[in-house]
Every structure is written in C-alpha cells, then in structure tokens.
Design an enzyme around this catalytic site. Structure first.
Site, PDB file in Angstrom:
ATOM      1  N   GLU A  42      -9.922  -1.691  -2.379  1.00  0.00           N
ATOM      2  CA  GLU A  42      -8.692  -1.275  -1.685  1.00  0.00           C
ATOM      3  C   GLU A  42      -8.155   0.092  -2.100  1.00  0.00           C
ATOM      4  O   GLU A  42      -7.291   0.195  -2.983  1.00  0.00           O
ATOM      5  CB  GLU A  42      -7.595  -2.332  -1.888  1.00  0.00           C
ATOM      6  CG  GLU A  42      -7.979  -3.693  -1.373  1.00  0.00           C
ATOM      7  CD  GLU A  42      -6.839  -4.687  -1.428  1.00  0.00           C
ATOM      8  OE1 GLU A  42      -5.774  -4.352  -1.957  1.00  0.00           O
ATOM      9  OE2 GLU A  42      -7.018  -5.804  -0.918  1.00  0.00           O
ATOM     10  N   GLU A  82     -11.858 -10.903   0.295  1.00  0.00           N
ATOM     11  CA  GLU A  82     -10.631 -11.594  -0.124  1.00  0.00           C
ATOM     12  C   GLU A  82      -9.930 -12.151   1.099  1.00  0.00           C
ATOM     13  O   GLU A  82      -9.848 -11.479   2.127  1.00  0.00           O
ATOM     14  CB  GLU A  82      -9.623 -10.635  -0.799  1.00  0.00           C
ATOM     15  CG  GLU A  82      -9.964 -10.228  -2.193  1.00  0.00           C
ATOM     16  CD  GLU A  82      -8.893  -9.347  -2.834  1.00  0.00           C
ATOM     17  OE1 GLU A  82      -7.705  -9.441  -2.446  1.00  0.00           O
ATOM     18  OE2 GLU A  82      -9.259  -8.554  -3.715  1.00  0.00           O
TER      19      GLU A  82
HETATM   20  C1  GAL Z   1      -5.235  -7.736  -2.910  1.00  0.00           C
HETATM   21  C2  GAL Z   1      -5.770  -7.382  -4.258  1.00  0.00           C
HETATM   22  C3  GAL Z   1      -5.846  -8.532  -5.210  1.00  0.00           C
HETATM   23  C4  GAL Z   1      -4.690  -9.505  -5.090  1.00  0.00           C
HETATM   24  C5  GAL Z   1      -4.352  -9.817  -3.648  1.00  0.00           C
HETATM   25  C6  GAL Z   1      -3.098 -10.642  -3.430  1.00  0.00           C
HETATM   26  O1  GAL Z   1      -4.686  -6.614  -2.312  1.00  0.00           O
HETATM   27  O2  GAL Z   1      -7.046  -6.818  -4.146  1.00  0.00           O
HETATM   28  O3  GAL Z   1      -6.001  -8.020  -6.490  1.00  0.00           O
HETATM   29  O4  GAL Z   1      -3.634  -9.137  -5.838  1.00  0.00           O
HETATM   30  O5  GAL Z   1      -4.193  -8.641  -2.904  1.00  0.00           O
HETATM   31  O6  GAL Z   1      -1.969  -9.844  -3.457  1.00  0.00           O
END
Ligand code: GAL
Length: 478
Positions: free
Chosen positions: A196, A384
């Site tokens: 990100e 994710e």
């Molecule tokens: C993403 C990040 C993670 C985690 C997730 C939830 O942006 O890569 O590390 O924090 O969001 O907020």
C-alpha cells in the site's frame, strides 16, 4: 443436514431423479446460486504484518524503525499504544502456525521487518534476524502452509537518513530485496515488494496520520511517492535477478476502488476511467510504465524528478497483482472534462467499527474487474480483506462476531462473481489471522478472526474463524 445435502436427497434416490426434468434443472440452478464454489486450487490464506504482530522490538539485533519512533511519541497512537510486544509472535510463532493449520489454510501472507535483517537499512546483515524468519518459514512449510512474503509493510529502518524523502532509500530497498530473494527463494515462491503505497507516502508525509507523521507541503509529496514506486521497481528487478525459475513477484496494493452507481455501460466505463486516473501515482504508473498526462498536469511544477531507467524498473512486468480490498468509492458518469464524478457518502452510510471502513460488498467485484479491464493481468490475489468489529468475550469465553461473518460472506460472494465471469483471481488472504497493533488505532480496533487477550497473549478463535474454516473446507461460500 446441510442445504446442499437436502437438495441432493430431495432430487435423487440412488442416482435416480424423483423430480420431473424441468424441476431438476431448477433445483440445480438454485443450488448453483446459493453455493458459490471456488475453483479447484484456489489459495485460501490469512495475512499479517511484522510490526503489527511480532513484538520483540529490541531482540536479536533488530534496528529501530519509523514506527518505533512514531508510536513512542506521545499522542500519536490511541492510548499511546506501541508495537514493542504486539502479539509477541516473535516468540509465539509456532502457536500462530497452529492457528493457521487449524483453519486449514494453504498459505500465509507475512511481512519481513527490514530492520531485523539490516538493522540500519543497509550494510551488514544481522544473522539473528535472518534466523528468525528461517524458523518461521520452516515452521510454516513443515505444517504444509506456503509463505507469501511481503518485503515492506511500512516499518522503515530509521538508519536510512531522510526516509522516503531520499532516493537513497529506494536504492537501499533494492539491495535489501536482492538479499531476501537470494536467501529465501529456495523456500518462498511468492514475494510482494511493498504494501500500500498511499499509506506510507501520503498518510506518512502529507497527512501525518502514520509514521513518520510529517505534514509536508503537497509539492514535496510527488517526489516521495516516486521514491516509493521506484523502490518497488528496483525490488522487482532485484528479486528477479536473485530468485530462481519458480520465483513470482507482485505487490500488495490498495487501489481506490471505484464502484459504478449503476451497472449501465456509461457508469461502468466511468469506473474504469476513474480507476486509471484516480490511482495515477501508483498502480497506474506501475502498469503503464509512466505517469499519465492527467497526473503530470496536476503536479505541474512539482512533478517528480524522474531519472533515466526509473520507469524501466517501475514498469517491470509482474507475475501477479495483490489487492487489499476494504471500502468503496461510488462513481458516476457525467459531462465534466474527466467524464466522471465521485458521489458523496450519506452520513448514515453503514461502516464497520473503523469509521473509514464503509461496507460495500460490491467493492470486491469491482476491485478485480476495474484492474483487469484497464490492464490485462494474468493473476490476481486478494492480499487483504477483512474488517474491524467491537468484539466482546461472552461469559463462556466466546466471540460471536456475526457482523464480521456478514461482512466476509458478502465480500467473498462478490469476489466469487468476478471469478465466475472469468477474471483471474487465484487466492484470498483474510486480514487478519488475529487481532493486532492497528497502527494509529493501537489495540483499540480488532481485525482478527482470533481474539488476542493482550495481557495473557491467549488466542481464541472467534465465530468468524469457525466460519472461515468451513469456507476453506468446502472451497465455497454458502
Ligand atoms: C491495511 C493494512 C494493514 C491493516 C489493514 C486494516 O491498509 O495493510 O496493515 O492495518 O489495513 O486497517
């Protein structure tokens, strides 16, 4: 009896249909609609990141990072929490591998802390840090779980003077990536360069909400972003040069996901266009090997200084794109010069317990489609997807996180739609395996499917873990 078994029993006896042909067709269609089966070989996994779970901040020669400094600065993190101990996965990693095994996942997305391997970001390798990741990776493999490794998930060694303001950081990242590929590619096939871009560039240096917490003028941001994507490009080259024939390289990016307000041609086209323009500094630059005109016009005199060879690296062909998918941006076609505009959110638009995490299950489908429709991709992973919830232990020690199950089920159904339309989505990593240090929100926001008691470090599977286990076992969302 499950719905599937019932359907089967109702329509057949010893393979003979009890229903007229038309109804059999109907039963099959209904079965097809209610059970979303994923393709054979679909990769199911969970994701975490080093600073969020490891702890062991001062152990075995780990160097200081920007997040150590930021989280120890009073007032920056909810409750002044920090990641010194986090989930103590530095010591409890074997337990965490058992959580994964119990879920039945085939893969685990983890990140390496750069400063465990190179304590100051470059120079001498810290063998004890390398040993730690050797232990984790070997433990995963021993348990039949494939590691997918992210090289940078925001924890930047403070030894790198100037951080992402300096081009030297991109170069140091390339050297670090070379070492990682050389050392781990005998056991790790899939590497993600960076997690990100926007979070460690814009949010770190402009908004000041994440480490290093700076609020620089927007004019400086263009160069910082450039150093971020340059690091990615140098990383891809280094991993290819030091990996082997099986090595695969991608990244984990969170593009702004534009969802058409209606599925009509003009709004779908607007979403596609918005995806390209709205992600110009990052994924668009990587996919097209250049900054598009619209971006350079916005930057004007502040356009980043690009050196010869930068875009050759940045535009390096990737084996896969990983998408971190959370929340929608609704877009419509209009008659403005760009041809689209973004809709505002009503104040009552539903969100999970993190205010930014608006619930838009169709985001899942459009995240995949917009990327593929703009730039043909051979392989995508969801690196994710998940959500925060106000998890409370019941008196008998359970966590009934039905709202997380609702969120996951609906997002997964939409990922399934993308697959059923032929988009090459090959795997899904749920964020997160367990509750952890949620950056500026400290330990206040829980994203895990395992509950972590931060006093005892006990991990307890939530309802969502039970549910995910079923999804994996059936290779289907029901
Ligand atoms: C993403 C990040 C993670 C985690 C997730 C939830 O942006 O890569 O590390 O924090 O969001 O907020």
């Amino acid at each position: 009896m499950t719905r599937r078994d019932f359907g089967k029993a109702a329509t057949t006896v010893a393979g003979t249909s009890l229903l007229p042909a038309g109804l059999v067709q109907f039963a099959r269609a209904a079965d097809h609609l209610s059970i979303r089966r994923f393709p054979k070989g679909f990769v199911w996994g969970c994701a975490t990141a080093s600073y969020q779970i490891e702890g062991g901040a001062n152990e075995d020669g780990r160097g200081e990072t920007n997040w150590d400094v930021y989280s120890h600065t009073p007032g920056k993190i909810h409750n002044n929490d920090n990641g010194d101990v986090a989930d103590d996965s530095y010591h409890l990693y074997k337990d965490d591998v058992q959580l994964l095994k119990n879920l039945g996942v085939g893969a685990y997305r983890m990140s390496l802390a750069w400063s465990r391997i190179f304590p100051t970001g470059k120079g001498q390798v810290n063998q004890k840090g390398v040993d730690y990741y050797d232990r984790v990776i070997d433990e995963l493999l021993k348990n039949g779980i494939e590691p997918y490794v992210t090289l940078f998930h925001w924890d930047l060694p403070t030894g790198l003077a100037g951080g992402w303001q300096s081009r030297d950081t991109s170069k140091a990242y390339g050297d670090y990536a070379a070492f990682v590929a050389k050392h781990f590619s005998d056991r790790v096939q899939n590497f993600m360069t960076i997690n990100e871009f926007i979070c460690f560039t814009d949010l770190g240096y402009l908004v000041g909400q994440k480490a290093p917490g700076m609020k620089l003028p927007p004019s400086e941001l263009f160069q910082i972003r450039h150093h971020g994507i340059l690091a990615h490009g140098l990383g891809v080259q280094a991993i290819r040069a030091n990996g082997n024939a099986k090595t695969k390289v991608g990244l984990a990016e969170n593009p702004n996901v534009f969802v058409p307000v209606m599925e009509t041609d003009e709004h779908v086209e607007a979403a596609k266009k918005a995806t390209r323009i709205g992600n110009a500094p990052f994924i668009t630059a990587l996919m097209e090997g250049k900054y598009i005109d619209e971006y350079l016009q916005t930057a004007g005199a502040h356009a980043p200084k690009v050196e010869a060879g930068d875009f050759k690296a940045i535009g390096s062909k990737l084996d896969f794109v990983g998408l971190n998918v959370y929340t929608p941006t609704y877009v419509r076609a209009d008659s403005s010069p760009l041809g689209f505009s973004v809709e505002h959110f009503q104040t009552n638009f539903p969100n999970m317990t993190s205010p930014w995490l608006r619930i838009g299950p169709e985001t899942a489908y459009w995240s995949v489609r917009n990327i593929c429709d703009n730039w043909k991709m051979p392989t995508l992973y969801v690196t994710e997807n998940g959500c925060s919830a106000d998890d409370v232990l019941t008196s008998d020690g359970r966590i009934e996180d039905t709202e997380r199950v609702m969120y996951l089920r609906n997002y997964l159904m939409n990922f399934h739609r993308a697959i059923s339309e032929g988009y090459p989505l090959k795997g899904y990593f749920l964020w997160s395996l367990m509750d952890n240090f949620e950056w500026e929100d400290g330990y206040n926001k829980r994203f895990g499917i395992h509950y972590v008691d931060y006093k005892t470090m006990k991990r307890t599977p939530k309802l969502s873990a039970e549910w995910y286990k079923q999804v994996i076992a059936h290779n289907a969302v029901e």
